[in-house]
Scaffold this motif. Structure first.
Motif, PDB file in Angstrom:
ATOM      1  N   PRO A   1       0.813  -1.229   0.000  1.00  0.00           N
ATOM      2  CA  PRO A   1       0.000   0.000   0.000  1.00  0.00           C
ATOM      3  C   PRO A   1       0.841   1.272   0.000  1.00  0.00           C
ATOM      4  O   PRO A   1       0.384   2.316  -0.462  1.00  0.00           O
ATOM      5  CB  PRO A   1      -0.831  -0.124   1.289  1.00  0.00           C
ATOM      6  N   GLN A   2       2.085   1.193   0.492  1.00  0.00           N
ATOM      7  CA  GLN A   2       2.947   2.380   0.508  1.00  0.00           C
ATOM      8  C   GLN A   2       3.384   2.770  -0.896  1.00  0.00           C
ATOM      9  O   GLN A   2       3.810   3.919  -1.123  1.00  0.00           O
ATOM     10  CB  GLN A   2       4.172   2.146   1.399  1.00  0.00           C
ATOM     11  N   TYR A   3       3.287   1.845  -1.847  1.00  0.00           N
ATOM     12  CA  TYR A   3       3.642   2.135  -3.240  1.00  0.00           C
ATOM     13  C   TYR A   3       2.415   2.124  -4.156  1.00  0.00           C
ATOM     14  O   TYR A   3       2.538   1.892  -5.350  1.00  0.00           O
ATOM     15  CB  TYR A   3       4.659   1.116  -3.757  1.00  0.00           C
ATOM     16  N   MET A   4       1.266   2.375  -3.574  1.00  0.00           N
ATOM     17  CA  MET A   4       0.025   2.284  -4.335  1.00  0.00           C
ATOM     18  C   MET A   4      -0.021   3.294  -5.485  1.00  0.00           C
ATOM     19  O   MET A   4      -0.462   2.958  -6.596  1.00  0.00           O
ATOM     20  CB  MET A   4      -1.185   2.490  -3.421  1.00  0.00           C
ATOM     21  N   PHE A   5       0.437   4.510  -5.246  1.00  0.00           N
ATOM     22  CA  PHE A   5       0.334   5.540  -6.291  1.00  0.00           C
ATOM     23  C   PHE A   5       1.141   5.199  -7.534  1.00  0.00           C
ATOM     24  O   PHE A   5       0.607   5.256  -8.652  1.00  0.00           O
ATOM     25  CB  PHE A   5       0.737   6.909  -5.741  1.00  0.00           C
ATOM     26  N   PRO A   6       2.436   4.842  -7.444  1.00  0.00           N
ATOM     27  CA  PRO A   6       3.155   4.467  -8.674  1.00  0.00           C
ATOM     28  C   PRO A   6       2.571   3.241  -9.361  1.00  0.00           C
ATOM     29  O   PRO A   6       2.570   3.165 -10.593  1.00  0.00           O
ATOM     30  CB  PRO A   6       4.593   4.207  -8.197  1.00  0.00           C
ATOM     31  N   ILE A   7       2.051   2.302  -8.580  1.00  0.00           N
ATOM     32  CA  ILE A   7       1.418   1.125  -9.197  1.00  0.00           C
ATOM     33  C   ILE A   7       0.158   1.540  -9.944  1.00  0.00           C
ATOM     34  O   ILE A   7      -0.136   1.044 -11.039  1.00  0.00           O
ATOM     35  CB  ILE A   7       1.105   0.054  -8.136  1.00  0.00           C
TER      36      ILE A   7
END
Length: 199
Positions: A61-67
């Motif tokens: 979830p901490q990398y949700m935006f780039p994904i």
């Protein structure tokens, strides 16, 4: 996806990777290519990658935006191509007078040549699979020149350039081909409508 990571990767790699390559090669060999088959191939590929990306969003979830940005490119790319295709077929006389920008750019020419195309797509998929597996286990430890490192992590770093390269190509296609061509066609339509109003 959370209980059997290796089975998930094996099924996804087989269905979305290996079978996809053989399916396209067989269709070309037996001369059974069709627009419907091409559309179905694109749709199933995107559905598989978007579904896998959704799983990564849940795991990281901490990398949700780039994904999510990667998902947007997976969706916008083929949609813009489809919209441009519909416009160019609708305005065929005008569309035939212009050559596509993609034909003149060496970076895109390289990408669409085989086996580079299949290698880049397979490489980006392996990168995503390794990131997924790293959530569960670092994988086997590999020793090289006195250094020890995780096999999954090493494969993820080695295949990361393929992932980045494909996203660059998608963005370039959007800017140089889809958006520019659509802008030209819309401008052409507006000019014709203005001429009709004047006349």
């Amino acid at each position: 996806m959370l209980r059997h990571p290796f089975v998930t990767v094996a099924l996804h790699l087989t269905g979305n990777g290996i079978l996809d390559v053989f399916d396209g090669a067989a269709a070309r060999y037996f001369k059974q290519c069709s627009k419907f088959g091409e559309l179905l191939d694109i749709a199933t590929d995107r559905c598989g990658r978007v579904g896998f990306a959704m799983g990564l969003c849940a795991l990281y979830p901490q990398y949700m935006f780039p994904i999510q940005l990667l998902v947007c490119l997976e969706i916008v790319g083929p949609l813009s191509d489809l919209y441009r295709y519909l416009w160019t077929t609708k305005n065929k006389p005008e569309a035939d007078q212009k050559s596509q920008v993609v034909d003149d750019w060496w970076l895109l020419k390289i990408f669409f040549q085989e086996p580079i195309l299949s290698s880049v797509i397979l490489g980006q998929d392996i990168c995503v699979y390794m990131i997924y597996l790293l959530y569960f286990t670092p994988g086997p430890t590999v020793s090289l020149v006195g250094l020890s490192f995780s096999l999954w992590q090493a494969l993820a770093w080695l295949t990361l350039p393929f992932l980045i390269y494909r996203q660059i190509v998608v963005c370039c296609l959007l800017v140089t081909s889809s958006f520019s061509e659509l802008a030209r066609l819309h401008h052409l339509q507006d000019s014709k409508q203005n001429e009709k109003r004047i006349n």
